[in-house]
Design a protein around this motif. Structure first.
Motif, PDB file in Angstrom:
ATOM      1  N   GLY A 314      75.414 -24.701 -47.580  1.00 36.53           N
ATOM      2  CA  GLY A 314      76.238 -24.227 -48.685  1.00 36.53           C
ATOM      3  C   GLY A 314      75.561 -23.117 -49.465  1.00 36.53           C
ATOM      4  N   ALA A 315      74.253 -23.256 -49.710  1.00 35.70           N
ATOM      5  CA  ALA A 315      73.515 -22.218 -50.430  1.00 35.70           C
ATOM      6  C   ALA A 315      73.432 -20.940 -49.601  1.00 35.70           C
ATOM      7  CB  ALA A 315      72.107 -22.721 -50.767  1.00 35.70           C
ATOM      8  N   VAL A 316      73.298 -21.078 -48.280  1.00 36.91           N
ATOM      9  CA  VAL A 316      73.255 -19.898 -47.412  1.00 36.91           C
ATOM     10  C   VAL A 316      74.573 -19.135 -47.482  1.00 36.91           C
ATOM     11  CG1 VAL A 316      73.034 -19.111 -45.026  1.00 36.91           C
ATOM     12  CG2 VAL A 316      71.559 -20.932 -45.871  1.00 36.91           C
ATOM     13  N   VAL A 317      75.688 -19.860 -47.440  1.00 35.49           N
ATOM     14  CA  VAL A 317      77.003 -19.210 -47.534  1.00 35.49           C
ATOM     15  C   VAL A 317      77.150 -18.467 -48.856  1.00 35.49           C
ATOM     16  CG1 VAL A 317      79.482 -19.650 -47.680  1.00 35.49           C
ATOM     17  CG2 VAL A 317      78.108 -20.835 -45.959  1.00 35.49           C
ATOM     18  N   ALA A 318      76.671 -19.061 -49.938  1.00 31.59           N
ATOM     19  CA  ALA A 318      76.770 -18.404 -51.250  1.00 31.59           C
ATOM     20  C   ALA A 318      75.961 -17.114 -51.275  1.00 31.59           C
ATOM     21  CB  ALA A 318      76.289 -19.362 -52.339  1.00 31.59           C
ATOM     22  N   VAL A 319      74.752 -17.133 -50.706  1.00 32.87           N
ATOM     23  CA  VAL A 319      73.934 -15.921 -50.674  1.00 32.87           C
ATOM     24  C   VAL A 319      74.599 -14.855 -49.815  1.00 32.87           C
ATOM     25  CG1 VAL A 319      71.687 -14.966 -50.056  1.00 32.87           C
ATOM     26  CG2 VAL A 319      71.828 -17.244 -51.064  1.00 32.87           C
ATOM     27  N   GLY A 387      66.849 -14.361 -52.093  1.00 28.28           N
ATOM     28  CA  GLY A 387      67.747 -15.509 -52.044  1.00 28.28           C
ATOM     29  C   GLY A 387      67.682 -16.229 -50.710  1.00 28.28           C
ATOM     30  N   PHE A 388      67.678 -15.466 -49.615  1.00 27.87           N
ATOM     31  CA  PHE A 388      67.559 -16.084 -48.296  1.00 27.87           C
ATOM     32  C   PHE A 388      66.209 -16.785 -48.129  1.00 27.87           C
ATOM     33  CE2 PHE A 388      70.905 -12.984 -46.846  1.00 27.87           C
ATOM     34  CZ  PHE A 388      71.828 -13.944 -46.488  1.00 27.87           C
ATOM     35  N   HIS A 389      65.153 -16.200 -48.668  1.00 25.95           N
ATOM     36  CA  HIS A 389      63.841 -16.841 -48.582  1.00 25.95           C
ATOM     37  C   HIS A 389      63.841 -18.194 -49.290  1.00 25.95           C
ATOM     38  CE1 HIS A 389      61.146 -13.111 -47.603  1.00 25.95           C
ATOM     39  NE2 HIS A 389      61.897 -13.495 -46.599  1.00 25.95           N
ATOM     40  N   VAL A 393      63.659 -20.214 -46.045  1.00 21.46           N
ATOM     41  CA  VAL A 393      62.234 -20.294 -45.735  1.00 21.46           C
ATOM     42  C   VAL A 393      61.572 -21.410 -46.533  1.00 21.46           C
ATOM     43  CG1 VAL A 393      60.049 -19.035 -45.728  1.00 21.46           C
ATOM     44  CG2 VAL A 393      62.180 -17.847 -45.156  1.00 21.46           C
ATOM     45  N   ARG A 394      61.911 -21.480 -47.835  1.00 20.59           N
ATOM     46  CA  ARG A 394      61.289 -22.489 -48.693  1.00 20.59           C
ATOM     47  C   ARG A 394      62.143 -23.754 -48.814  1.00 20.59           C
ATOM     48  NH1 ARG A 394      60.342 -17.487 -51.672  1.00 20.59           N
ATOM     49  NH2 ARG A 394      58.155 -16.908 -51.364  1.00 20.59           N
ATOM     50  N   ASP A 395      63.312 -23.772 -48.183  1.00 22.29           N
ATOM     51  CA  ASP A 395      64.196 -24.947 -48.179  1.00 22.29           C
ATOM     52  C   ASP A 395      64.558 -25.387 -49.600  1.00 22.29           C
ATOM     53  OD1 ASP A 395      64.084 -24.950 -45.440  1.00 22.29           O
ATOM     54  OD2 ASP A 395      62.475 -26.421 -45.315  1.00 22.29           O
ATOM     55  N   GLY A 396      64.703 -24.429 -50.494  1.00 21.03           N
ATOM     56  CA  GLY A 396      65.048 -24.751 -51.876  1.00 21.03           C
ATOM     57  C   GLY A 396      66.547 -24.729 -52.105  1.00 21.03           C
ATOM     58  N   PRO A 397      67.009 -25.219 -53.255  1.00 17.50           N
ATOM     59  CA  PRO A 397      68.442 -25.165 -53.593  1.00 17.50           C
ATOM     60  C   PRO A 397      68.836 -23.755 -54.033  1.00 17.50           C
ATOM     61  CG  PRO A 397      67.202 -26.115 -55.404  1.00 17.50           C
ATOM     62  CD  PRO A 397      66.202 -25.880 -54.306  1.00 17.50           C
TER      63      PRO A 397
END
Length: 426
Positions: A314-319, A387-389, A393-397
């Motif tokens: 979901g966070a990837v789609v938002a970015v 944002g992608f990182h 990469v860091r698996d953050g929200p």
């Protein structure tokens, strides 16, 4: 809504007839992501740069911590000492979040343990001079930023390992000199000129206790994954390149009089521009989806790890959506402000390439000179890449990338307002 859908359909139809443009939009980033990832995977162990900062947490509060700090400074590393209230968890959190390239934690009791090892080595050597057994190494946790390449990690590990070994050697030599001082004071100098053996001679006789950096295995510290960086980076590069055909298409409509005829229809300016933005936003999403498919299917065939978005889709789609909107708004601005197609194409390509170079797409920001690192914050591609990182990469929200996402949103709104103002002025 029907009018908006009609405009979107018109834009997709026009774009579908531009086969050369479609080839550039989809094939170019696909080829780049494969080539660049393969090259980086092959040479990342051959190159290295010094990171910007090292975060040191001294839980020992003894002579070893002070000596490690001094040796790190002499080694040329930029060291930031964590405050008294800092903990190992807080150090890991700051490093994983990208605020520091590496974190070094001196455990509690390190000075005491090292002194005990030195004493045991002296006692063992006194009882049996031929006993050269090595004392067990004292593990010193080392935390790396997940976005740091493997070559930089290796180079830093070697530097820190050399520093820790030097600290252990100095403690051993100091203890030896103190223990042997009465004897050495009555002996001739043997040509050394000091009345005592050199540190090198002492280190060759005794097995030295070691301080050794150990990779932190805490679950909160993700491993380095170059694929997780390159796939979104070059997808982002391709998304911003879609601004060029968008700007050129809008400029063609203006110069051919099509835009004037569209404006005579009962359709607002926001709908016309919004339709273009949504159409090309779909193109950006398709670009990202294509790169993801390549990362999942093609990368394993050429010996690269599989790309994954399973941690936080979901966070990837938002970015992706916010980055795509920023790219589309830039394309609209090109079409409104430029006067010729050549001007729009040249200005758009140069702006995207410069933005990618400053933003960390081609060279990581931490490997740039300080001046370029400060300039990188003005690039929208840097905001999208950060944002992608955070989420890949860091698996953050998504909240971890909130600042960069807000910048993308403000950039999109500001550019569209500027484009509408210019359009109404004309």
């Amino acid at each position: 809504m029907a009018r908006l859908l009609a405009v979107i359909g018109k834009e997709i139809l026009v774009l579908s007839r531009d086969r050369a443009g479609l080839l550039v939009l989809f094939v170019m980033p696909a080829v780049l992501v494969i080539v660049i990832t393969l090259v980086q995977d092959n040479v990342m162990r051959l190159t290295g740069q010094q990171p910007s900062q090292l975060l040191l947490l001294d839980l020992d509060r003894g002579p070893v911590g002070s000596e490690v700090l001094r040796q790190l400074d002499e080694a040329g590393l930029t060291v930031v000492v964590a405050g008294d209230e800092a903990t190992a968890h807080s150090v890991r959190t700051q490093v994983v979040a990208g605020r520091f390239a590496v974190g070094l934690i001196i455990p509690t009791g390190t000075s005491r343990i090292l002194a005990e090892q030195v004493r045991h080595v002296l006692q063992r050597s006194a009882a049996d001079p031929g006993d050269g057994r090595q004392s067990p190494a004292i593990a010193v946790p080392l935390v790396f930023d997940p976005a740091l390449t493997a070559s930089l990690r290796q180079g830093l590990s070697w530097q820190i390992e050399a520093v820790l070994a030097a600290v252990g050697r100095q403690r051993m030599i100091g203890a030896l000199e103190s223990a042997l001082a009465p004897l050495l004071s009555t002996q001739p100098d043997g040509g050394s000129g000091t009345g005592r053996p050199s540190p090198t001679e002492l280190s060759q006789v005794f097995a030295l206790p070691l301080l050794q950096p150990a990779a932190d295995r805490d679950d909160a510290v993700p491993d380095y994954r170059p694929v997780q960086q390159n796939v979104p980076a070059w997808a982002l590069f391709g998304m911003f390149f879609s601004a060029i055909p968008l700007g050129v298409g809008l400029l063609k409509e203006r110069t051919a009089g099509i835009w004037l005829r569209l404006r005579t229809l009962p359709v607002s300016l926001s709908v016309l521009l919004g339709g273009k933005a949504v159409a090309y936003l779909l193109v950006c999403c398709c670009q990202f989806l294509l790169i993801v498919v390549i990362g999942v299917t093609v990368f394993p065939l050429v010996g690269l790890p599989v790309f994954s978005v399973a941690a936080n889709p979901g966070a990837v789609v938002a970015v992706v959506l916010l980055s795509g909107l920023a790219a589309c708004s830039f394309g609209i601005l090109l079409g409104v402000w430029c006067r010729t197609q050549e001007q729009a194409s040249t200005l758009g390509a140069v702006a995207v390439v410069i933005g990618a170079a400053l933003g960390g797409i081609m060279v990581p920001v931490y490997a740039m000179p300080p001046l370029l690192q400060r300039l990188s914050v003005v690039s929208p591609l840097n905001w999208g890449l950060n944002g992608f990182h955070e989420v890949l990469v860091r698996d953050g929200p998504l909240s971890a990338a909130g600042g960069d996402m807000l910048r993308l949103l403000l950039f999109t709104g500001g550019v569209l307002v500027l484009a509408v103002w210019r359009m109404r002025l004309r």
